[in-house]
Design a protein around this motif. Structure first.
Motif, PDB file in Angstrom:
ATOM      1  N   VAL A   1     -69.586  35.644  -7.364  1.00 12.71           N
ATOM      2  CA  VAL A   1     -68.099  35.785  -7.507  1.00 12.71           C
ATOM      3  C   VAL A   1     -67.421  35.882  -8.145  1.00 12.71           C
ATOM      4  O   VAL A   1     -68.270  35.577  -9.619  1.00 12.71           O
ATOM      5  CB  VAL A   1     -67.897  34.830  -6.343  1.00 12.71           C
ATOM      6  N   TYR A   2     -66.087  36.343  -7.929  1.00 14.49           N
ATOM      7  CA  TYR A   2     -65.442  36.729  -9.147  1.00 14.49           C
ATOM      8  C   TYR A   2     -63.816  36.607  -8.329  1.00 14.49           C
ATOM      9  O   TYR A   2     -63.521  37.084  -7.626  1.00 14.49           O
ATOM     10  CB  TYR A   2     -64.961  38.109 -10.061  1.00 14.49           C
ATOM     11  N   THR A   3     -62.939  35.366  -9.278  1.00 15.22           N
ATOM     12  CA  THR A   3     -62.286  35.040  -8.968  1.00 15.22           C
ATOM     13  C   THR A   3     -60.629  35.286 -10.211  1.00 15.22           C
ATOM     14  O   THR A   3     -61.460  34.687 -10.935  1.00 15.22           O
ATOM     15  CB  THR A   3     -61.974  33.594  -8.588  1.00 15.22           C
TER      16      THR A   3
ATOM     17  N   SER B   1     -52.474  32.699 -14.375  1.00 19.67           N
ATOM     18  CA  SER B   1     -54.062  32.533 -13.565  1.00 19.67           C
ATOM     19  C   SER B   1     -54.905  32.487 -13.746  1.00 19.67           C
ATOM     20  O   SER B   1     -54.948  32.950 -15.211  1.00 19.67           O
ATOM     21  CB  SER B   1     -54.190  33.810 -12.248  1.00 19.67           C
ATOM     22  N   VAL B   2     -55.658  31.042 -13.320  1.00 18.73           N
ATOM     23  CA  VAL B   2     -56.928  31.043 -13.840  1.00 18.73           C
ATOM     24  C   VAL B   2     -58.265  32.517 -13.288  1.00 18.73           C
ATOM     25  O   VAL B   2     -58.599  32.276 -12.237  1.00 18.73           O
ATOM     26  CB  VAL B   2     -57.739  29.989 -13.836  1.00 18.73           C
ATOM     27  N   LYS B   3     -59.237  32.430 -14.344  1.00 18.63           N
ATOM     28  CA  LYS B   3     -60.150  33.428 -13.851  1.00 18.63           C
ATOM     29  C   LYS B   3     -61.698  32.811 -14.173  1.00 18.63           C
ATOM     30  O   LYS B   3     -62.105  32.463 -14.985  1.00 18.63           O
ATOM     31  CB  LYS B   3     -59.827  34.627 -14.899  1.00 18.63           C
ATOM     32  N   THR B   4     -62.633  32.720 -12.866  1.00 17.67           N
ATOM     33  CA  THR B   4     -63.827  32.454 -13.185  1.00 17.67           C
ATOM     34  C   THR B   4     -64.291  33.280 -12.578  1.00 17.67           C
ATOM     35  O   THR B   4     -64.136  34.356 -11.483  1.00 17.67           O
ATOM     36  CB  THR B   4     -63.782  30.923 -11.585  1.00 17.67           C
ATOM     37  N   TRP B   5     -65.792  33.346 -12.538  1.00 14.27           N
ATOM     38  CA  TRP B   5     -67.425  33.695 -12.052  1.00 14.27           C
ATOM     39  C   TRP B   5     -68.408  32.907 -11.752  1.00 14.27           C
ATOM     40  O   TRP B   5     -68.377  31.865 -12.563  1.00 14.27           O
ATOM     41  CB  TRP B   5     -67.872  34.902 -12.750  1.00 14.27           C
TER      42      TRP B   5
END
Length: 332
Positions: free
Chosen positions: A152-154, A201-205
């Motif tokens: 997942v990538y957000t 935004s905060v980016k996560t993976w």
């Protein structure tokens, strides 16, 4: 795939809503195991990781040290919900296994900067997430063996990676050879902002997966793992960690400042099913928090876990935990 092979609830690296989500969904069946769905899902219970106003951490030295050591970073400014999450999914379900791709859009709506309407508020900011999942059956290692993986990538939709049962704020204490103790305190909201600014935004993976092997009709073992990374925007890092002026970097004792972090998990579970619908299991999970701060600081007391404040000091460092879950499950 909140449970690719585990019983442990707190895996990062994907979404998880095991008690269900209120939603409207339309599903189209194209035959041959191919389906597509579009959903409008309730965001309020499971899909809000927070919109943090960093200005609260700059209110005083006490607020700054609390933000650093409690994982708060800022005050949560969620302003309710204005839109459901919009989710699209394509699924291919075959004898060999399953493939699924999904995308989601998440509206971040923030309350006023202050206590009243004239103080204003940031504009809404839409976040999004994309996820791929694969399940492979009938592999040559044994009957019923299966491999499950997902990634997942957000971007501004953190709960699709740091799922609700795992949480997105982690505070863990440990030992230290240099101080009274050590701690890691990290958080991954959807967005951050300061008073007078717009959201960032905060980016996560992340990813998670498992391999399950059936030894015989009664015993099986799965090895599983998960990983999730959170990365803050440049504005947030400058506000918190700019040399000499950052809210956290200016705290006495801080020698390295970065709110980014990673979490890794590895687990092993063995199940015994002596009779149909009765299963005993032992699930062992190791979790590692890889945080990016360094130094020795003196926070206030954390009475919830009986940790003293000054003069006790704490080293900022990575932490580990081990969890053993024993379960007996009877199905009727």
């Amino acid at each position: 795939q909140n449970y690719p092979g585990n019983n442990f609830d707190g895996l990062v690296g994907g979404s998880g809503t095991v008690t269900g989500v209120n939603q409207f969904t339309y599903t189209a069946d194209f035959g041959q195991g191919v389906t597509a769905a579009f959903s409008a899902e309730d965001v309020s219970n499971y899909y809000q990781a927070g919109n943090l106003n960093l200005s609260s951490a700059a209110a005083s030295p006490a607020a700054a040290i609390a933000g650093l050591t409690n994982g708060a970073v800022g005050a949560n400014g969620i302003g309710g919900t204005r839109s459901p999450n919009l989710v699209g999914m394509v699924r291919v379900d075959q004898a060999w296994g399953l493939f699924q791709a999904s995308v989601a859009a998440h509206d971040n709506h923030v309350a006023y900067y202050g206590a009243t309407e004239p103080t204003g508020h940031p504009d809404d900011k839409w976040g999004w997430a994309v996820q791929l999942a694969l399940s492979i059956k009938n592999i040559p290692t044994g009957a019923g063996d299966v491999i499950n993986i997902s990634g997942v990538y957000t971007d501004g939709a953190t709960r699709y990676n740091f799922q609700n049962l795992a949480g997105s704020t982690f505070i863990m204490y440990g030992s230290s050879n240099l101080a009274y103790g050590s701690l890691a305190a990290v958080t991954a909201p959807d967005t951050t902002y300061v008073t007078g600014s717009n959201q960032e935004s905060v980016k996560t993976w992340g990813f998670r997966g498992a391999y399950t092997h059936n030894w015989d009709p009664y015993w099986n073992t799965a090895i599983y793992g998960a990983y999730a990374a959170a990365q803050f925007g440049g504005g947030t890092k400058a506000f918190l960690c700019a040399p000499g002026t950052g809210v956290f970097s200016s705290i006495a004792g801080v020698t390295s400042c970065n709110p980014d972090f990673n979490i890794g998990q590895v687990g092993l579970i063995t199940r015994w099913t002596p009779v149909k619908n009765l299963t005993f299991s032992a699930d062992l999970t190791w979790t590692h928090i890889d945080q990016k701060y360094a130094g020795i600081v003196t926070p206030g007391a954390n009475f919830a876990v009986a940790k003293p404040g000054a003069p006790a000091n704490y080293q900022l460092k990575d932490q580990d935990s081990v969890n053993l879950l024993l379960r007996a499950q009877r199905n009727w």
